[in-house]
Motif scaffolding. Structure first.
Motif, PDB file in Angstrom:
ATOM      1  N   ASP A 156       0.883  -1.156   0.000  1.00 49.01           N
ATOM      2  CA  ASP A 156       0.000   0.000   0.000  1.00 49.01           C
ATOM      3  C   ASP A 156       0.925   1.211   0.000  1.00 49.01           C
ATOM      4  O   ASP A 156       1.579   1.503   1.004  1.00 49.01           O
ATOM      5  CB  ASP A 156      -0.902  -0.013   1.240  1.00 49.01           C
ATOM      6  N   GLN A 189      -5.971   5.165  -7.795  1.00 50.41           N
ATOM      7  CA  GLN A 189      -6.428   3.785  -7.627  1.00 50.41           C
ATOM      8  C   GLN A 189      -5.249   2.857  -7.409  1.00 50.41           C
ATOM      9  O   GLN A 189      -5.293   1.962  -6.558  1.00 50.41           O
ATOM     10  CB  GLN A 189      -7.223   3.337  -8.856  1.00 50.41           C
ATOM     11  N   TYR A 191      -2.360   3.683  -6.084  1.00 50.96           N
ATOM     12  CA  TYR A 191      -1.772   3.955  -4.786  1.00 50.96           C
ATOM     13  C   TYR A 191      -2.456   3.164  -3.686  1.00 50.96           C
ATOM     14  O   TYR A 191      -1.846   2.844  -2.679  1.00 50.96           O
ATOM     15  CB  TYR A 191      -1.858   5.457  -4.485  1.00 50.96           C
ATOM     16  N   GLU A 192      -3.726   2.856  -3.869  1.00 48.34           N
ATOM     17  CA  GLU A 192      -4.457   2.111  -2.841  1.00 48.34           C
ATOM     18  C   GLU A 192      -4.694   0.663  -3.254  1.00 48.34           C
ATOM     19  O   GLU A 192      -5.555  -0.015  -2.712  1.00 48.34           O
ATOM     20  CB  GLU A 192      -5.793   2.800  -2.544  1.00 48.34           C
ATOM     21  N   ARG A 195      -4.458  -2.303  -0.372  1.00 48.32           N
ATOM     22  CA  ARG A 195      -5.543  -2.413   0.616  1.00 48.32           C
ATOM     23  C   ARG A 195      -6.845  -2.909  -0.006  1.00 48.32           C
ATOM     24  O   ARG A 195      -7.739  -3.358   0.718  1.00 48.32           O
ATOM     25  CB  ARG A 195      -5.768  -1.058   1.284  1.00 48.32           C
ATOM     26  N   ASN A 196      -6.964  -2.841  -1.342  1.00 50.79           N
ATOM     27  CA  ASN A 196      -8.205  -3.227  -2.009  1.00 50.79           C
ATOM     28  C   ASN A 196      -8.134  -4.580  -2.709  1.00 50.79           C
ATOM     29  O   ASN A 196      -9.053  -4.946  -3.447  1.00 50.79           O
ATOM     30  CB  ASN A 196      -8.606  -2.154  -3.036  1.00 50.79           C
TER      31      ASN A 196
END
Length: 286
Positions: A156, A189, A191-192, A195-196
């Motif tokens: 992340d 999107q 960058y995260e 976590r997703n």
């Protein structure tokens, strides 16, 4: 890794050119080997399995996977870079499990294998560079056998490293990162992404999805590989935000991250840092 691996950009390199992040990635593998071996050991692997190592790079994970699948198993090391494939093939050629690994140049967005081909698909630190990571996960799922597993190791980016630098520097760099991505939803999107991953796995139709986190510690005195890994990582980070930092702060940061400088944070007896690795697992329904 998010700031290091650029799978999608390797096609722009010459066949004999390693990507710019190659020294950092190799240093990362050596410096963090104990933790990375533990991650591979946690995977649902058995002897005789056929495994895909996608974005195989220098072959570090291919070698570990080959040990796990035994003499009756097979690992396909797949990358878009001919130079990386050649490096990995030479590295693994002298090992006792060389005959368990084969090498393929591929485009991750359109894999050459038929549906339901692999018992497990492994992909480490490669999705971040792709324009559509969800589509890539769907493609990984397609080539996984029913009942087989997809395993992805990512970061992340906004919560990757905890570093002992002054809070005003951390705040300035964080604000610069946010400004860098403010006008680019696609970059945000990515960058995260870490976590997703569970949500992306569910969207791809995978079941038994789980996320595991691994914290890797770094404490003074750092090994040469730890210094190389962290220095390259931070230089890459700084290149994305340096235009938005005041000159005096930029000079201070450059000193802090230079292991050759006596005032570098790496050379302080109180230095401690950690970084986070995220492993996502999902099973393709039988």
């Amino acid at each position: 890794m998010a700031a290091e691996h650029a799978f999608g950009n390797e096609a722009a390199l010459g066949d004999d050119e390693l990507p710019a992040y190659a020294p950092m990635l190799q240093a990362f593998h050596r410096a963090c080997a104990v933790s990375l071996v533990a991650i591979i050991d946690s995977l649902p692997l058995n002897e005789g399995m056929v495994v895909l190592d996608l974005g195989s790079g220098d072959g570090f994970y291919s070698a570990l996977l080959a040990q796990r699948v035994g003499t009756s198993g097979k690992v396909i090391a797949a990358d878009s870079s001919p130079a990386y494939l050649n490096l990995a093939q030479n590295a693994l050629g002298a090992t006792k499990f060389a005959d368990r690994v084969s090498f393929e140049q591929v485009d991750i967005r359109q894999l050459p294998w038929a549906d339901d081909h692999f018992d497990l698909v492994w992909c480490a630190h490669s999705l971040y560079s792709l324009p559509e990571p969800q589509a890539a996960i769907a493609e990984l799922t397609r080539v996984t056998k029913a009942g087989g597993w997809v395993a992805i190791l990512e970061n992340d980016t906004m919560h990757h490293h905890v570093l002992p630098w002054p809070p005003e520097i951390e705040l300035a760099i964080r604000n610069a990162q946010l400004a860098d991505i403010a006008d680019e939803p696609i970059k945000l999107q990515k960058y995260e992404l870490g976590r997703n991953l569970l949500g992306y796995f569910t969207d791809a139709g995978l079941s038994e999805c789980a996320m595991r986190s691994y914290t890797i510690d770094h404490q003074y005195p750092l090994s040469v590989d730890e210094q190389t890994f962290m220095h390259h990582y931070l230089v890459d980070l700084l290149q994305h935000v340096d235009s938005q930092l005041e000159p005096t702060m930029l000079a201070h940061v450059e000193t802090l991250i230079d292991p050759r400088h006596p005032d570098s944070m790496f050379n302080q007896a109180s230095f401690y840092s950690n970084h986070l690795e995220l492993l996502a697992l999902g099973r393709k329904p039988a």
